[in-house]
Scaffold this motif. Structure first.
Motif, PDB file in Angstrom:
ATOM      1  N   PRO A  82      -3.239  11.130  -3.396  1.00 34.96           N
ATOM      2  CA  PRO A  82      -3.737   9.865  -3.936  1.00 34.96           C
ATOM      3  C   PRO A  82      -6.038  10.503  -3.852  1.00 34.96           C
ATOM      4  O   PRO A  82      -5.952  11.409  -3.127  1.00 34.96           O
ATOM      5  CB  PRO A  82      -3.373   9.036  -2.933  1.00 34.96           C
ATOM      6  CG  PRO A  82      -2.153   9.759  -2.260  1.00 34.96           C
ATOM      7  CD  PRO A  82      -2.361  10.801  -3.212  1.00 34.96           C
ATOM      8  N   SER A 217       4.045   7.757  -6.921  1.00 45.21           N
ATOM      9  CA  SER A 217       3.794   7.596  -7.883  1.00 45.21           C
ATOM     10  C   SER A 217       4.320   7.570  -9.517  1.00 45.21           C
ATOM     11  O   SER A 217       3.796   6.942 -10.557  1.00 45.21           O
ATOM     12  CB  SER A 217       1.606   7.360  -7.897  1.00 45.21           C
ATOM     13  OG  SER A 217       2.065   8.606  -8.240  1.00 45.21           O
ATOM     14  N   TRP A 236       1.895   1.055  -6.835  1.00 42.21           N
ATOM     15  CA  TRP A 236       0.321   1.517  -6.899  1.00 42.21           C
ATOM     16  C   TRP A 236      -0.192   2.473  -6.325  1.00 42.21           C
ATOM     17  O   TRP A 236       0.227   3.504  -6.038  1.00 42.21           O
ATOM     18  CB  TRP A 236      -0.514   0.497  -6.166  1.00 42.21           C
ATOM     19  CG  TRP A 236      -1.873   0.077  -5.969  1.00 42.21           C
ATOM     20  CD1 TRP A 236      -2.408  -0.898  -7.693  1.00 42.21           C
ATOM     21  CD2 TRP A 236      -3.068   0.980  -6.163  1.00 42.21           C
ATOM     22  NE1 TRP A 236      -3.658  -0.642  -7.266  1.00 42.21           N
ATOM     23  CE2 TRP A 236      -4.355   0.538  -6.594  1.00 42.21           C
ATOM     24  CE3 TRP A 236      -3.164   2.146  -4.888  1.00 42.21           C
ATOM     25  CZ2 TRP A 236      -5.748   1.101  -6.352  1.00 42.21           C
ATOM     26  CZ3 TRP A 236      -3.963   2.563  -4.416  1.00 42.21           C
ATOM     27  CH2 TRP A 236      -5.278   2.007  -4.984  1.00 42.21           C
ATOM     28  N   SER A 237      -0.978   3.067  -7.504  1.00 41.27           N
ATOM     29  CA  SER A 237      -2.434   4.181  -7.302  1.00 41.27           C
ATOM     30  C   SER A 237      -3.454   4.477  -7.724  1.00 41.27           C
ATOM     31  O   SER A 237      -3.475   3.508  -8.389  1.00 41.27           O
ATOM     32  CB  SER A 237      -1.695   5.698  -7.337  1.00 41.27           C
ATOM     33  OG  SER A 237      -1.361   6.110  -9.170  1.00 41.27           O
ATOM     34  N   ASN A 240      -2.248   4.938 -12.085  1.00 38.70           N
ATOM     35  CA  ASN A 240      -2.099   4.380 -12.231  1.00 38.70           C
ATOM     36  C   ASN A 240      -2.543   3.266 -12.912  1.00 38.70           C
ATOM     37  O   ASN A 240      -1.951   2.691 -13.673  1.00 38.70           O
ATOM     38  CB  ASN A 240       0.171   3.694 -11.282  1.00 38.70           C
ATOM     39  CG  ASN A 240       0.542   4.883 -11.182  1.00 38.70           C
ATOM     40  OD1 ASN A 240       1.020   5.914 -12.441  1.00 38.70           O
ATOM     41  ND2 ASN A 240       1.358   4.863 -10.226  1.00 38.70           N
TER      42      ASN A 240
END
Length: 564
Positions: A82, A217, A236-237, A240
């Protein structure tokens, strides 16, 4: 005591091999072993074992993918780091979420640990640089070598965000359930020609309003029991979230089930919904719901809204009862086993159809459907890549060919080309439910031609004996929009019977005895039946006019036909 600090890729490239080895020694031993195992796995996959030159190409490609996509090994998988973790690693800081001190112990890594992992993972790059620059320990190296990445390496390893060999492990890591069919893979294509975004899907049980999910993710979460309109959460990322933003009209969703069936959905709508929104879970019509879950605000708390994407189920995927493809201009000839049917200028003959059960490589409650057939080409060479070869059961589930089934067939798979005026025999196999009784094998081409072979299989005689439990379907009544069923269940055994909403289900369809999708008795409070007791149940189900239904109560199943 030496402390591990962040080094950019350029800084690492400028270091000597001995300096890289010194940095590598700062990595904990267990992580060294994990990173070496990941690297050696890629070398084996690329067929580079035993060759210094090929191994350097593998290392160069892995470095390139780290540089371009921040891919690092996480267990047996490869995942993108991330952005916030990358930034924290560059600043030699850790992400300290306010809730860390209050959060109960969990098996998921905290952001603080994730940042440390992000920093240590960079040293995996240093390890690859030692391989790229120095080759094997016995190789001679210069004091300050310089790496030169090949733009198109001959060996291309495949560190995909979610390694294919890890899918079974991820799927099995979810919650168990009683569903006969459930999603295992989701592919989303935003526009024609684009590469699909792929998620492996886990089953998850929502308990006490808490949706527990894997924070990876690349791992989606399917809410158990949502069969008519599957509800799938995507963690959530940054990647994404950007992909959700790119979804629009024309986006296609392919949902693969554990049975091998592939369901296709088309984009319908995208909007923000409150976390308390529950209408999205309603199983009122076929479709698909995707939710972007797990997003937090600047204080580390869950956001009040989340992104929702809905998709529709195009009816043209289905076959009508007379064999015609609904909504598509396709001419279909019908036949059975032993018949020869014309497909444009070519001929297809279905020679044999059989079921194969009890094989060790089969998922639970499934079997192989094996078909042998002959193809005769016409006056021109036949290009079979334009053919679509599918099997559809009586409930409308579509199954695509399974390569593992060819292990048990008499012939090889259909070749891509068949010379003009020649014939050959081929086989195809599918993984289907153990309850399969009949269906249709369909071969179509892009020109709008098709052949359909009807299949039916003998049902083993029922073993009629009283096992201490008696289930009676007392009555079935219906009005517009709903079906009401009355049941009586008697427990003649010596032990207590336990029932939950998943033990009683109803499947609706347009052919007799539809096997699914199964709708559980939502809202039914779990109950027990003591020995020598009986219970009367009245259940109301949503109905959209389907003429046939199947109802299951534990091990008992009833066939229902509704006449309007």
């Amino acid at each position: 005591m030496e402390i591990l600090h962040y080094h950019s890729l350029e800084e690492l490239r400028a270091l000597s091999v001995s300096d890289l080895h010194a940095l590598w020694e700062l990595v904990p031993t267990d992580r060294q072993r994990a990173y070496k195992a990941a690297y050696e796995r890629e070398v084996r996959t690329a067929g580079a074992v035993g060759s210094d030159a090929l191994e350097r190409q593998v290392a160069a490609e892995l470095l390139k993918r780290y540089d371009e996509a921040a891919l690092v090994p996480v267990g047996s998988r490869w995942a993108r780091t991330p952005g916030r973790v990358q930034q924290a690693a560059k600043e030699n800081t850790v992400l300290d979420a306010p809730e860390d001190e209050m959060r109960p112990t969990s098996s998921k890594p905290s952001p603080k640990v994730a940042a440390a992992v992000g920093l240590a993972a960079l040293l995996f790059v240093g390890f690859m640089l030692t391989r790229l620059l120095g080759g094997r320990p016995s190789s001679a190296v210069q004091a300050t070598p310089h790496a030169s990445l090949m733009p198109t390496p001959a060996v291309s390893p495949t560190p995909t965000p979610l390694a294919l060999e890890a899918q079974d492990e991820v799927i099995q890591g979810g919650d168990s359930g009683r569903e006969a069919a459930y999603p295992v893979n989701l592919q989303v294509v935003t526009h024609e020609g684009a590469d699909p975004r792929v998620w492996v899907v886990q089953r998850r049980r929502v308990a006490a309003s808490e949706w527990r999910f894997d924070s990876d993710s690349n791992t989606a979460s399917f809410v158990n029991g949502m069969s008519v309109r599957p509800v799938i959460g995507i963690p959530w990322s940054e990647e994404n979230a950007a992909f959700f933003d790119a979804m629009h009209t024309g986006t296609t969703f392919l949902l693969t089930l554990n049975t091998g069936a592939v369901l296709r959905f088309e984009f319908d709508d995208k909007r923000q919904v409150r976390r308390s929104e529950t209408s999205i879970f309603r199983q009122v019509s076929p479709g698909l719901v995707l939710l972007l879950i797990g997003e937090t605000d600047t204080d580390g708390q869950p956001t009040s809204t989340r992104t929702l994407v809905t998709a529709t189920y195009p009816p043209e995927q289905e076959l009508s009862r007379d064999g015609q493809v609904l909504g598509v201009n396709v001419t279909v000839q019908e036949g059975g086993v032993g018949d020869q049917l014309q497909l444009d200028d070519n001929a297809v003959t279905l020679r044999d159809a059989r079921l194969l059960t009890d094989q060790p490589d089969l998922p639970p409650d499934t079997q192989y459907l094996l078909l042998d057939f002959d193809v005769t080409a016409g006056a021109n060479t036949l290009d079979t890549t334009s053919w679509r070869v599918e099997f559809m059961d009586a409930g409308g589930q579509v199954y695509t060919p399974n390569s593992a089934a060819l292990t048990y067939t008499d012939y090889a798979a259909l070749p891509t080309e068949i010379p003009a005026l020649s014939s050959l025999s081929a086989s195809v196999g599918y993984i289907v439910p153990r309850t399969l009784q009949n269906g249709r094998w369909l071969v179509t081409d892009t020109a709008g031609n098709g052949v359909l072979f009807r299949l039916s299989f003998a049902v083993p005689p029922l073993d009629l004996h009283y096992d201490g439990v008696d289930v009676r379907l007392v009555s079935v009544t219906y009005i517009t929009g709903q079906i009401t069923t009355r049941l009586r269940i008697y427990n003649g055994r010596a032990e207590t019977l336990n029932f939950t909403q998943d033990d009683i289900w109803l499947a609706l369809g347009f052919a007799p005895e539809p096997p699914g999708p199964r709708n559980p008795a939502e809202g039914l409070t779990p109950f027990d039946i003591l020995p020598e007791q009986a219970v009367d149940l009245t259940l109301v189900w949503y109905w959209s006019g389907e003429p046939y239904a199947s109802m299951g109560i534990g091990e008992y199943q009833f066939a229902i036909q509704l006449q309007r």
